[in-house]
Write a protein that holds these residues in place. Structure first.
Motif, PDB file in Angstrom:
ATOM      1  N   ALA A 111     -10.300  19.530  -4.548  1.00  0.00           N
ATOM      2  CA  ALA A 111      -9.568  20.024  -3.375  1.00  0.00           C
ATOM      3  C   ALA A 111      -8.148  20.432  -3.750  1.00  0.00           C
ATOM      4  CB  ALA A 111      -9.539  18.953  -2.281  1.00  0.00           C
ATOM      5  N   ILE A 112      -7.532  19.707  -4.640  1.00  0.00           N
ATOM      6  CA  ILE A 112      -6.147  19.994  -5.040  1.00  0.00           C
ATOM      7  C   ILE A 112      -6.069  21.048  -6.137  1.00  0.00           C
ATOM      8  CG2 ILE A 112      -4.044  19.015  -6.089  1.00  0.00           C
ATOM      9  CD1 ILE A 112      -4.554  18.174  -3.128  1.00  0.00           C
ATOM     10  N   PHE A 113      -6.888  20.936  -7.163  1.00  0.00           N
ATOM     11  CA  PHE A 113      -6.763  21.797  -8.332  1.00  0.00           C
ATOM     12  C   PHE A 113      -7.815  22.897  -8.425  1.00  0.00           C
ATOM     13  CE2 PHE A 113      -4.837  17.709  -9.739  1.00  0.00           C
ATOM     14  CZ  PHE A 113      -3.527  18.169  -9.893  1.00  0.00           C
ATOM     15  N   GLY A 114      -8.811  22.895  -7.524  1.00  0.00           N
ATOM     16  CA  GLY A 114      -9.833  23.923  -7.521  1.00  0.00           C
ATOM     17  C   GLY A 114     -11.163  23.439  -8.075  1.00  0.00           C
ATOM     18  N   LYS A 160       4.299   9.934 -15.157  1.00  0.00           N
ATOM     19  CA  LYS A 160       4.325  10.010 -13.693  1.00  0.00           C
ATOM     20  C   LYS A 160       3.193   9.187 -13.098  1.00  0.00           C
ATOM     21  CE  LYS A 160       5.670  13.865 -12.066  1.00  0.00           C
ATOM     22  NZ  LYS A 160       5.806  15.260 -11.610  1.00  0.00           N
ATOM     23  N   ARG A 161       3.471   8.552 -11.958  1.00  0.00           N
ATOM     24  CA  ARG A 161       2.456   7.761 -11.260  1.00  0.00           C
ATOM     25  C   ARG A 161       2.456   8.150  -9.784  1.00  0.00           C
ATOM     26  NH1 ARG A 161       3.141   1.505 -11.477  1.00  0.00           N
ATOM     27  NH2 ARG A 161       1.999   1.690 -13.425  1.00  0.00           N
ATOM     28  N   GLY A 162       1.252   8.267  -9.224  1.00  0.00           N
ATOM     29  CA  GLY A 162       1.076   8.433  -7.785  1.00  0.00           C
ATOM     30  C   GLY A 162       0.262   7.264  -7.263  1.00  0.00           C
ATOM     31  N   VAL A 198      -6.979   9.337  -2.504  1.00  0.00           N
ATOM     32  CA  VAL A 198      -6.810  10.019  -3.793  1.00  0.00           C
ATOM     33  C   VAL A 198      -5.996  11.297  -3.600  1.00  0.00           C
ATOM     34  CG1 VAL A 198      -7.968  11.121  -5.757  1.00  0.00           C
ATOM     35  CG2 VAL A 198      -8.928   9.028  -4.765  1.00  0.00           C
ATOM     36  N   VAL A 199      -6.286  12.061  -2.557  1.00  0.00           N
ATOM     37  CA  VAL A 199      -5.502  13.272  -2.274  1.00  0.00           C
ATOM     38  C   VAL A 199      -4.024  12.910  -2.106  1.00  0.00           C
ATOM     39  CG1 VAL A 199      -5.072  15.079  -0.551  1.00  0.00           C
ATOM     40  CG2 VAL A 199      -7.414  14.623  -1.320  1.00  0.00           C
ATOM     41  N   LEU A 200      -3.739  11.857  -1.366  1.00  0.00           N
ATOM     42  CA  LEU A 200      -2.353  11.436  -1.158  1.00  0.00           C
ATOM     43  C   LEU A 200      -1.700  11.005  -2.471  1.00  0.00           C
ATOM     44  CD1 LEU A 200      -2.849   9.444   2.152  1.00  0.00           C
ATOM     45  CD2 LEU A 200      -1.752  11.686   1.892  1.00  0.00           C
ATOM     46  N   ALA A 201      -2.417  10.260  -3.280  1.00  0.00           N
ATOM     47  CA  ALA A 201      -1.867   9.793  -4.556  1.00  0.00           C
ATOM     48  C   ALA A 201      -1.650  10.941  -5.544  1.00  0.00           C
ATOM     49  CB  ALA A 201      -2.777   8.730  -5.169  1.00  0.00           C
ATOM     50  N   LEU A 202      -2.346  12.054  -5.359  1.00  0.00           N
ATOM     51  CA  LEU A 202      -2.164  13.232  -6.215  1.00  0.00           C
ATOM     52  C   LEU A 202      -0.904  14.038  -5.859  1.00  0.00           C
ATOM     53  CD1 LEU A 202      -5.793  14.602  -6.640  1.00  0.00           C
ATOM     54  CD2 LEU A 202      -4.221  13.945  -8.483  1.00  0.00           C
ATOM     55  N   SER A 203      -0.294  13.764  -4.745  1.00  0.00           N
ATOM     56  CA  SER A 203       0.863  14.558  -4.287  1.00  0.00           C
ATOM     57  C   SER A 203       1.952  14.746  -5.338  1.00  0.00           C
ATOM     58  CB  SER A 203       1.442  13.961  -3.001  1.00  0.00           C
ATOM     59  OG  SER A 203       0.512  14.099  -1.953  1.00  0.00           O
TER      60      SER A 203
END
Length: 171
Positions: A23-26, A95-97, A158-163
């Motif tokens: 969803a985020i990267f395709g 970096k950490r999410g 997971v989507v939120l942690a990828l921000s």
């Protein structure tokens, strides 16, 4: 293509991770590999901090096992204040999410067994007759009548942690 190491072999968690990354990267933007690692916490973590610690340790151990990857992801489910939830931890470079999932309040008879030391998954499997329910729809699927599943709730976290990994303002 991103190499993503999932610190789990649980199909519900892997599905959430894959769908969130796509969803985020395709679509087809990543290769997912699952690994078995220690969590450093009990099988059924209690409290937010113990649960987040489990996710952080999973990521740390996955990084040690597969240091060449682009991302390391862990989802640790726990019980906090009478509800089931999870922490998601994602790392890339330095970096950490992190994100906490939605929570599902659990019925008192189930909580009693969990607080007596039984992990939620086996308690739910015994209640429902669904073998290995934690690798499928989970308590969330049962108590929402399938409107939500363990995987769908993890997906949001997971989507939120990828921000931090795709928004320049986090740099």
């Amino acid at each position: 293509m991103h190499q993503v190491i999932c610190a789990t072999t649980n199909p519900a968690k892997i599905k959430a991770i894959l769908h969130a990354f796509e969803a985020i990267f395709g679509t087809a933007s990543c290769h997912i590999e699952s690994v078995v690692v220690e969590t450093g916490v009990p099988e059924q973590p209690l409290g937010s901090e113990e649960t987040r610690t489990g996710a952080r340790i999973r990521v740390q151990n996955a990084r040690a096992l597969k240091p060449e990857a682009d991302f390391w992801v862990a989802i640790e489910a726990g019980i906090d204040e009478g509800s089931t939830f999870s922490w998601v931890v994602i790392e890339r470079g330095d970096k950490r999410g992190e994100a906490r999932s939605a929570t599902l309040p659990l019925p008192e008879p189930i909580l009693e067994k969990v607080y007596q030391g039984e992990p939620l998954g086996p308690v739910m499997s015994a209640l429902t007759g669904i073998d290995a329910i934690g690798r499928k729809e989970g308590a969330i699927g049962v108590f929402t009548g399938g409107v939500l599943t363990r995987s769908s709730v993890y997906h949001q976290a997971v989507v939120l942690a990828l921000s931090p990994f795709h928004n320049a303002i986090y740099d």
